[in-house]
Design an enzyme around this catalytic site. Sequence first.
Site, PDB file in Angstrom:
ATOM      1  N   ALA A  75       6.339  16.616 -19.464  1.00 31.93           N
ATOM      2  CA  ALA A  75       7.570  16.487 -20.247  1.00 31.93           C
ATOM      3  C   ALA A  75       7.421  17.289 -21.541  1.00 31.93           C
ATOM      4  O   ALA A  75       6.347  17.811 -21.845  1.00 31.93           O
ATOM      5  CB  ALA A  75       7.818  15.021 -20.570  1.00 31.93           C
ATOM      6  N   LYS A  76       8.526  17.354 -22.257  1.00 31.13           N
ATOM      7  CA  LYS A  76       8.586  18.139 -23.507  1.00 31.13           C
ATOM      8  C   LYS A  76       7.403  17.880 -24.427  1.00 31.13           C
ATOM      9  O   LYS A  76       6.877  18.800 -25.029  1.00 31.13           O
ATOM     10  CB  LYS A  76       9.868  17.787 -24.262  1.00 31.13           C
ATOM     11  CG  LYS A  76      11.045  18.607 -23.860  1.00 31.13           C
ATOM     12  CD  LYS A  76      12.105  18.578 -24.981  1.00 31.13           C
ATOM     13  CE  LYS A  76      13.384  19.215 -24.497  1.00 31.13           C
ATOM     14  NZ  LYS A  76      14.206  18.299 -23.686  1.00 31.13           N
ATOM     15  N   ARG A  77       7.025  16.612 -24.555  1.00 26.82           N
ATOM     16  CA  ARG A  77       5.976  16.315 -25.533  1.00 26.82           C
ATOM     17  C   ARG A  77       4.635  16.957 -25.167  1.00 26.82           C
ATOM     18  O   ARG A  77       3.736  17.075 -25.994  1.00 26.82           O
ATOM     19  CB  ARG A  77       5.831  14.807 -25.745  1.00 26.82           C
ATOM     20  CG  ARG A  77       5.327  14.063 -24.562  1.00 26.82           C
ATOM     21  CD  ARG A  77       5.638  12.569 -24.659  1.00 26.82           C
ATOM     22  NE  ARG A  77       5.752  12.017 -23.346  1.00 26.82           N
ATOM     23  CZ  ARG A  77       4.712  11.679 -22.601  1.00 26.82           C
ATOM     24  NH1 ARG A  77       3.487  11.838 -23.074  1.00 26.82           N
ATOM     25  NH2 ARG A  77       4.867  11.196 -21.395  1.00 26.82           N
ATOM     26  N   GLY A  98       4.421  20.093 -24.161  1.00 21.47           N
ATOM     27  CA  GLY A  98       4.550  21.515 -24.502  1.00 21.47           C
ATOM     28  C   GLY A  98       5.800  22.063 -23.857  1.00 21.47           C
ATOM     29  O   GLY A  98       6.691  21.315 -23.464  1.00 21.47           O
TER      30      GLY A  98
END
Length: 491
Positions: free
Chosen positions: A254-256, A258
């Site tokens: 997921a986004k967190r 990268g």
Amino acid sequence: MTVRVRFAPSPTGKMHIGNLRNAFFDYFYARATGGKFLLRIEDTDQGRSTEGSIQNIYDTLRWLGLSWDEGPDVGGPFGPYVQSERNAVYGDYAAKLVSAGHAYRCYCSPERLEAVRKEQTEKKLPVIGYDRHCRDLTETQRAEYDEQGLKPVIRLRIPLESVTVFRDEILGDIEKANIDINPDPVLLKSDGFPTYHLANVIDDHLMEITHVIRSQEWLSSGPIHLHLYQAFGWEPPKYYHPPLILGKDGHKLAKRHGSTTLDEFREKGYLPEAIVNYVTLLGWSYDDTREFFSREEFEKLFTLDKLSKSSAVFDYKKLDWFNGQYMRKLEPADLRDRLVPFMQQAGLFASPPTEAERKTLLDIVPLIRERLTLLSDCASWTSFFFEDVSIADPAELVPKKGTPEKTLETLTALNTSLAGFEGKSEEELESDFKALAEKLGVKLGDLLMPLRVALTGTTKSPPLMGSMLILGKDKVEARLSAAIALLGEKV
Ligand code: GLU
Ligand code: ZN
């Protein structure tokens, strides 16, 4: 049997690593078997679908070198390939299921369903969801609701007894008691639009899909889809649900963790070759050792039996490594061409670039290619070739153990000895520098360091001799003189 596989994204956002990996598996399987690869846009969730997302799917796949044999923009014998353009088809098939008794009209209001859900949650019941309220309405009751003008949804009647055995070709047989399947899922919404389940199954059937390869988040839909195939009396395709791609912490990528969208990777300067290679290996392997594959090689070698049962972890460092490797494999002119847009973005090149800019960059490529991880790294390594350098503080020119006086002496001597350097080779220049350092009684490093800062504005630059030869006599002399003047003010 001709293999027919489809990539069926929902256009609700930008293409990301997770759905791209499935696209690769589908595409390579089609190519390796001489089958057909279809692109189908699953925009049943009209509220969340956007035109931009569809364009992003086309752009991303094309950037990576994928082509589809049938799809919205290229057409084909089973079109249209956008689900929102196929609504009539779904309505007809849903009506058939209703007449056959495999599906039924449900009139429950969203408020009622919400109240049921709330109660189930409070009572901590094992299954939360629709309570099959309208499953056995009488014809008279249905007629009454219809008369009241209530708009029904159509639900699939899943048997209450017995067990469904869903076969996944990676995971094996998965047994699910029918009573535990999401109770009687909606097939057609009250506005006449299909849900994912209905549209997906009908289209896979009508488009003669032979193998469904989609990630494990869709596994729980498998038994529902199987019931739909049975209700229609159709033969289901073979299913493959590769495990999800995880971040380093073991959670779904997921986004967190990268970057996840391909736009981000592209903007940062990853090469499509590296993305194709690395992402296809997330859950697939040829053997235990081989790491490098071009798209063309995957198109020949890909097999479904090498799909892995265990989840792959996305390793950003490994992708960087692949990118660096691919950067080094490119022909210099090819690498140069791919660097140009990043030079323009950094404001170092005109748009379109001048011939001189392109020529100089081609000369620079051998000096920097070993130092690049991403295409976007090139601007910081090369800016001094294309713009003036500015040294904020003369102290930057002075080596750690040196003095401004000695540095000034060194640079002045260099200035004299460099006359005519242009005809020399890098080796000759180097031996000249060694001789000069000896004569001045300074270490070679303490001679090169001020020269490097004077010419490039930084202590970290591409190889100095090679850079000097590209910079040329005029710039070298001008920058050396400027550095001498700057240092002179201080001494
Ligand atoms: N539309 C689904 C998605 O967005 C496709 C699932 C499938 O391949 O069946 O991933
Ligand atoms: Zn109902």
